[in-house]
Design a protein around this motif. Structure first.
Motif, PDB file in Angstrom:
ATOM      1  N   ASP A  22      41.981  56.199  47.468  1.00 49.89           N
ATOM      2  CA  ASP A  22      43.477  55.947  47.338  1.00 49.89           C
ATOM      3  C   ASP A  22      43.825  54.930  46.505  1.00 49.89           C
ATOM      4  OD1 ASP A  22      42.978  53.852  48.990  1.00 49.89           O
ATOM      5  OD2 ASP A  22      44.045  54.922  50.855  1.00 49.89           O
ATOM      6  N   GLN A  23      45.046  54.554  46.211  1.00 44.91           N
ATOM      7  CA  GLN A  23      45.411  53.518  45.154  1.00 44.91           C
ATOM      8  C   GLN A  23      45.172  52.177  45.753  1.00 44.91           C
ATOM      9  OE1 GLN A  23      46.373  54.228  41.907  1.00 44.91           O
ATOM     10  NE2 GLN A  23      45.911  52.046  41.761  1.00 44.91           N
ATOM     11  N   GLU A  24      45.205  51.995  47.003  1.00 44.43           N
ATOM     12  CA  GLU A  24      45.000  50.660  47.580  1.00 44.43           C
ATOM     13  C   GLU A  24      43.644  50.333  47.329  1.00 44.43           C
ATOM     14  OE1 GLU A  24      46.289  50.394  51.458  1.00 44.43           O
ATOM     15  OE2 GLU A  24      48.253  51.455  51.035  1.00 44.43           O
ATOM     16  N   TYR A  25      42.738  51.233  47.470  1.00 47.75           N
ATOM     17  CA  TYR A  25      41.130  50.945  47.283  1.00 47.75           C
ATOM     18  C   TYR A  25      41.041  50.475  45.942  1.00 47.75           C
ATOM     19  CZ  TYR A  25      36.242  51.328  46.954  1.00 47.75           C
ATOM     20  OH  TYR A  25      34.757  51.134  46.747  1.00 47.75           O
ATOM     21  N   VAL A  26      41.670  51.202  44.965  1.00 43.31           N
ATOM     22  CA  VAL A  26      41.354  50.878  43.543  1.00 43.31           C
ATOM     23  C   VAL A  26      41.990  49.702  43.110  1.00 43.31           C
ATOM     24  CG1 VAL A  26      41.892  51.691  41.035  1.00 43.31           C
ATOM     25  CG2 VAL A  26      41.282  53.485  42.914  1.00 43.31           C
ATOM     26  N   ASP A  27      43.246  49.357  43.585  1.00 47.07           N
ATOM     27  CA  ASP A  27      43.617  48.117  43.638  1.00 47.07           C
ATOM     28  C   ASP A  27      42.865  46.620  43.801  1.00 47.07           C
ATOM     29  OD1 ASP A  27      45.932  49.493  42.288  1.00 47.07           O
ATOM     30  OD2 ASP A  27      47.228  49.184  43.907  1.00 47.07           O
ATOM     31  N   ALA A  28      42.506  47.237  45.280  1.00 49.77           N
ATOM     32  CA  ALA A  28      41.505  46.122  46.094  1.00 49.77           C
ATOM     33  C   ALA A  28      40.284  45.747  45.406  1.00 49.77           C
ATOM     34  CB  ALA A  28      41.371  46.431  47.377  1.00 49.77           C
ATOM     35  N   ARG A  29      39.770  46.868  44.522  1.00 52.00           N
ATOM     36  CA  ARG A  29      38.603  46.511  43.953  1.00 52.00           C
ATOM     37  C   ARG A  29      38.769  45.939  42.601  1.00 52.00           C
ATOM     38  NH1 ARG A  29      33.524  50.369  42.838  1.00 52.00           N
ATOM     39  NH2 ARG A  29      32.594  49.065  41.597  1.00 52.00           N
ATOM     40  N   LEU A  30      39.896  46.133  41.783  1.00 49.07           N
ATOM     41  CA  LEU A  30      40.389  45.511  40.693  1.00 49.07           C
ATOM     42  C   LEU A  30      40.357  44.048  41.039  1.00 49.07           C
ATOM     43  CD1 LEU A  30      40.838  45.043  37.593  1.00 49.07           C
ATOM     44  CD2 LEU A  30      43.137  45.925  38.416  1.00 49.07           C
ATOM     45  N   ALA A  31      40.995  43.528  42.001  1.00 53.59           N
ATOM     46  CA  ALA A  31      41.351  42.320  42.518  1.00 53.59           C
ATOM     47  C   ALA A  31      39.858  41.661  42.811  1.00 53.59           C
ATOM     48  CB  ALA A  31      42.450  42.132  44.007  1.00 53.59           C
ATOM     49  N   GLY A  32      38.960  42.287  43.436  1.00 54.34           N
ATOM     50  CA  GLY A  32      37.604  41.744  43.819  1.00 54.34           C
ATOM     51  C   GLY A  32      36.858  41.508  42.532  1.00 54.34           C
ATOM     52  N   ASP A  33      36.835  42.457  41.667  1.00 52.83           N
ATOM     53  CA  ASP A  33      36.440  42.412  40.390  1.00 52.83           C
ATOM     54  C   ASP A  33      36.780  41.229  39.484  1.00 52.83           C
ATOM     55  OD1 ASP A  33      35.069  44.598  40.782  1.00 52.83           O
ATOM     56  OD2 ASP A  33      35.987  45.956  39.264  1.00 52.83           O
ATOM     57  N   LEU A  34      38.079  40.924  39.331  1.00 53.48           N
ATOM     58  CA  LEU A  34      38.709  39.679  38.646  1.00 53.48           C
ATOM     59  C   LEU A  34      38.148  38.571  39.457  1.00 53.48           C
ATOM     60  CD1 LEU A  34      40.655  38.296  36.985  1.00 53.48           C
ATOM     61  CD2 LEU A  34      42.329  38.745  38.390  1.00 53.48           C
ATOM     62  N   GLY A  35      38.424  38.306  40.962  1.00 55.40           N
ATOM     63  CA  GLY A  35      37.944  37.153  41.598  1.00 55.40           C
ATOM     64  C   GLY A  35      36.369  37.087  41.380  1.00 55.40           C
ATOM     65  N   GLN A  36      35.486  37.998  41.382  1.00 48.86           N
ATOM     66  CA  GLN A  36      34.110  37.774  40.960  1.00 48.86           C
ATOM     67  C   GLN A  36      33.766  37.162  39.750  1.00 48.86           C
ATOM     68  OE1 GLN A  36      31.708  38.318  43.553  1.00 48.86           O
ATOM     69  NE2 GLN A  36      30.577  36.797  41.972  1.00 48.86           N
ATOM     70  N   ALA A  37      34.614  37.789  38.591  1.00 45.87           N
ATOM     71  CA  ALA A  37      34.566  37.223  37.269  1.00 45.87           C
ATOM     72  C   ALA A  37      35.033  35.732  37.365  1.00 45.87           C
ATOM     73  CB  ALA A  37      35.340  37.808  36.384  1.00 45.87           C
ATOM     74  N   VAL A  38      36.006  35.221  37.959  1.00 46.39           N
ATOM     75  CA  VAL A  38      36.558  34.114  38.073  1.00 46.39           C
ATOM     76  C   VAL A  38      35.499  33.124  38.634  1.00 46.39           C
ATOM     77  CG1 VAL A  38      38.256  32.300  38.856  1.00 46.39           C
ATOM     78  CG2 VAL A  38      38.902  34.371  37.785  1.00 46.39           C
ATOM     79  N   TYR A  39      34.932  33.521  39.764  1.00 47.85           N
ATOM     80  CA  TYR A  39      33.770  32.816  40.392  1.00 47.85           C
ATOM     81  C   TYR A  39      32.637  32.529  39.646  1.00 47.85           C
ATOM     82  CZ  TYR A  39      30.312  31.710  43.699  1.00 47.85           C
ATOM     83  OH  TYR A  39      29.156  31.013  44.450  1.00 47.85           O
ATOM     84  N   ASP A  40      32.188  33.488  39.223  1.00 49.48           N
ATOM     85  CA  ASP A  40      31.000  33.507  38.168  1.00 49.48           C
ATOM     86  C   ASP A  40      31.065  32.394  37.189  1.00 49.48           C
ATOM     87  OD1 ASP A  40      29.945  35.449  39.940  1.00 49.48           O
ATOM     88  OD2 ASP A  40      30.026  37.068  38.754  1.00 49.48           O
ATOM     89  N   ARG A  41      32.365  32.778  36.495  1.00 48.66           N
ATOM     90  CA  ARG A  41      32.300  31.774  35.237  1.00 48.66           C
ATOM     91  C   ARG A  41      32.476  30.167  35.664  1.00 48.66           C
ATOM     92  NH1 ARG A  41      31.076  30.240  30.310  1.00 48.66           N
ATOM     93  NH2 ARG A  41      32.999  29.194  29.499  1.00 48.66           N
ATOM     94  N   ARG A  42      33.375  30.090  36.684  1.00 49.16           N
ATOM     95  CA  ARG A  42      33.560  28.803  37.166  1.00 49.16           C
ATOM     96  C   ARG A  42      32.031  27.973  37.722  1.00 49.16           C
ATOM     97  NH1 ARG A  42      33.499  26.700  42.114  1.00 49.16           N
ATOM     98  NH2 ARG A  42      34.025  28.583  43.395  1.00 49.16           N
ATOM     99  N   VAL A  43      31.270  29.007  38.428  1.00 49.64           N
ATOM    100  CA  VAL A  43      30.067  28.208  38.828  1.00 49.64           C
ATOM    101  C   VAL A  43      29.111  28.130  37.419  1.00 49.64           C
ATOM    102  CG1 VAL A  43      27.844  28.972  40.177  1.00 49.64           C
ATOM    103  CG2 VAL A  43      30.162  29.273  41.052  1.00 49.64           C
ATOM    104  N   GLU A  44      29.314  29.015  36.541  1.00 49.64           N
ATOM    105  CA  GLU A  44      28.428  28.821  35.221  1.00 49.64           C
ATOM    106  C   GLU A  44      28.775  27.492  34.630  1.00 49.64           C
ATOM    107  OE1 GLU A  44      28.750  31.069  31.000  1.00 49.64           O
ATOM    108  OE2 GLU A  44      28.717  32.240  32.658  1.00 49.64           O
ATOM    109  N   LEU A  45      30.063  27.198  34.866  1.00 52.61           N
ATOM    110  CA  LEU A  45      30.493  26.047  34.234  1.00 52.61           C
ATOM    111  C   LEU A  45      30.241  24.686  35.156  1.00 52.61           C
ATOM    112  CD1 LEU A  45      33.806  27.162  32.575  1.00 52.61           C
ATOM    113  CD2 LEU A  45      31.814  26.480  31.503  1.00 52.61           C
ATOM    114  N   GLY A  46      29.913  24.990  36.343  1.00 52.18           N
ATOM    115  CA  GLY A  46      29.312  23.792  37.211  1.00 52.18           C
ATOM    116  C   GLY A  46      31.002  23.190  37.710  1.00 52.18           C
ATOM    117  N   LEU A  47      31.930  23.938  37.985  1.00 53.04           N
ATOM    118  CA  LEU A  47      33.084  23.405  38.207  1.00 53.04           C
ATOM    119  C   LEU A  47      33.503  23.814  39.527  1.00 53.04           C
ATOM    120  CD1 LEU A  47      35.312  24.490  35.077  1.00 53.04           C
ATOM    121  CD2 LEU A  47      34.171  22.445  35.454  1.00 53.04           C
TER     122      LEU A  47
END
Length: 107
Positions: A22-47
């Motif tokens: 359902d659309q809620e699952y798809v939206d939640a997955r996108l939010a999770g993907d965005l969050g993971q990308a932000v986290y990974d980049r922040r950690v990569e920079l040591g911030l």
């Protein structure tokens, strides 16, 4: 999506059957993907969460909510966040999938 629906979807996937989400699952997955990308980049920079928050005129709790997949920021906020993380935010959306990545700016 209820727990039993989630389990049913998991069983169907294991059996190789097509699973409709359902659309809620798809939206939640996108939010999770965005969050993971932000986290990974922040950690990569040591911030810490505070550092990109300050650079993007945000608060640390806002960064935390984004990384946790609890919220999807507006486009202007995403632009500031990408700048704060010294990279380009890439979002690819298709009917079946989404992908969110950061491309670091050249040094």
């Amino acid at each position: 999506m209820t727990s039993s629906q989630w389990k049913t979807h998991g069983v169907k996937q294991l059996l190789g059957q097509t699973v409709e989400y359902d659309q809620e699952y798809v939206d939640a997955r996108l939010a999770g993907d965005l969050g993971q990308a932000v986290y990974d980049r922040r950690v990569e920079l040591g911030l810490s969460q505070t550092e990109p928050a300050e650079r993007a005129a945000m608060t640390q709790p806002q960064i935390s909510r984004i990384e946790g997949g609890d919220t999807v920021p507006t486009l202007p906020l995403l632009r500031r966040l990408a700048k704060a993380l010294d990279g380009s935010l890439n979002v690819a959306l298709t009917a079946d999938d989404s992908r969110v990545t950061f491309t670091p700016h050249a040094a």
